[in-house]
Design an enzyme around this catalytic site. Sequence first.
Site, PDB file in Angstrom:
ATOM      1  CE  LYS A 183      49.642 -43.972  60.679  1.00  0.00           C
ATOM      2  NZ  LYS A 183      51.038 -43.487  61.561  1.00  0.00           N
TER       3      LYS A 183
HETATM    4  C1  LIG Z   1      46.851 -38.868  60.598  1.00  0.00           C
HETATM    5  C2  LIG Z   1      47.803 -38.926  60.464  1.00  0.00           C
HETATM    6  N1  LIG Z   1      48.158 -37.893  58.806  1.00  0.00           N
HETATM    7  C3  LIG Z   1      49.619 -37.881  58.581  1.00  0.00           C
HETATM    8  C4  LIG Z   1      51.025 -39.116  58.438  1.00  0.00           C
HETATM    9  C5  LIG Z   1      51.971 -38.531  58.867  1.00  0.00           C
HETATM   10  O1  LIG Z   1      52.412 -39.883  58.407  1.00  0.00           O
HETATM   11  P1  LIG Z   1      54.111 -40.494  58.775  1.00  0.00           P
HETATM   12  O2  LIG Z   1      54.195 -40.323  59.610  1.00  0.00           O
HETATM   13  O3  LIG Z   1      53.432 -41.345  56.805  1.00  0.00           O
HETATM   14  O4  LIG Z   1      54.475 -38.739  57.709  1.00  0.00           O
HETATM   15  C6  LIG Z   1      50.049 -39.837  60.368  1.00  0.00           C
HETATM   16  C7  LIG Z   1      51.316 -40.333  60.968  1.00  0.00           C
HETATM   17  O5  LIG Z   1      51.302 -41.099  62.383  1.00  0.00           O
HETATM   18  C8  LIG Z   1      49.365 -39.143  60.914  1.00  0.00           C
HETATM   19  O6  LIG Z   1      48.545 -40.192  61.712  1.00  0.00           O
END
Ligand SMILES: Cc1ncc(COP(=O)(O)O)c(C=O)c1O
Length: 392
Positions: A183
């Site tokens: 990110k």
């Molecule tokens: C659109 C979206 N939602 C939720 C997430 C979930 O985040 P995390 O990996 O921090 O749990 C991601 C992760 O890459 C994502 O791209």
Amino acid sequence: MEMRIPLSAPDITEVDIEAVVSVLRTPRLSIGPRMVEFEEAVAEAAGVPYGVAVSSGTAGLHLCLCALGIGEGDEVILPSFTFIAAGNAVLYQRAKPVFVDIEGISLTLDLGRIEEKITPRTRAIIVVHTFGHPADMDPIMRVARKHGVAVIEDACEAIGAQYRGRSVGGIGDCGVFGFYPNKPITTGEGGMVVTRDAHLAETMRALRNQGRRAGDGWLEHSLLGYNYRLSEINCALGVAQMKRISEILEAREAVAMRYASQLQAISEVIVPPLKIEGGRLCWFVFVVRLAARFTRADRDFICDYLTARGIGCGRYFAPQHLQPLYAAYVNAREDLAVTEQVADRTLALPFFNRLSDEQISEVCQCLREALRTRTAGRRGDVLASPIGVDRR
Ligand SMILES: Cc1ncc(COP(=O)(O)O)c(C=O)c1O
């Protein structure tokens, strides 16, 4: 396999490292001042009063649904064309995911298809700002308000993006950012819910901390909670990264523009929208699409070709409704035609703050070669299997 040009790479400075190390010199490794600072920084960037730091974006989405009281028998509208976390958060609550197709340019929810999916059981819409492209929030909010449905913004890929002068994440009832290493802002692992609703924030703070409400002792648990806390170590990195957010977003935008200018010459490749009227994109990834005559097999060939040459690439996204886990929740696949067509032809190219001009040129050159090789290989069997027909 280690890639010579990786798909993503975090941008960690000596100042970031010192911020993390300085926490390790204190006895406070969880629930401390860095968490408060990080929450304030992200909430301010989103233009809302409350931030609730959590252990991941997924945890954040789950807490939004819990705090809104969404549970068994409830329906939640969301796109299928996104990362699995949103659908999974709905399933954690034993609610029903109701997938809506996307619009083919922004790749966000198709506005014309949302209202027809609203039933008396619909409790929320999860709006995903896909690949950092803000969804068209005003009409979505209007439909949601009309039907008394909550709006959760999945802004995990979109920190810093703006929609008509407002920061995404801060427009709906609550929004979630993600800080995984790919990110723009990373904490290693981590997430943040932002909201203007004091009650929701307070409930989420209790839920992330084993159900302890403000004022509860360590062994008092008012709610069924979780351990979704984010450590001081992660938060310190987040605070340091947030201080550079403008610089980071600008560096990423510059990389995207350099890609776009080189890719203009490749007619088989469609570049993503480079700007949005009245708003700002957050360049999370650089996802191109192959022209309509290409199939999923063509895209996979190109992805394998790049990977074999040490160039990272991703097949973003595999639609949620096609995952075996979700088979029981899908009864009208034809409703998701754009999702399926887009998902077959997308290709995420290496993308990070410090991607050099030389690396961009190498990626584009390799992409050109891959397309040429695929097209030449196809000429022989063009009658038997014309490009454009998917033989899955
Ligand atoms: C659109 C979206 N939602 C939720 C997430 C979930 O985040 P995390 O990996 O921090 O749990 C991601 C992760 O890459 C994502 O791209």
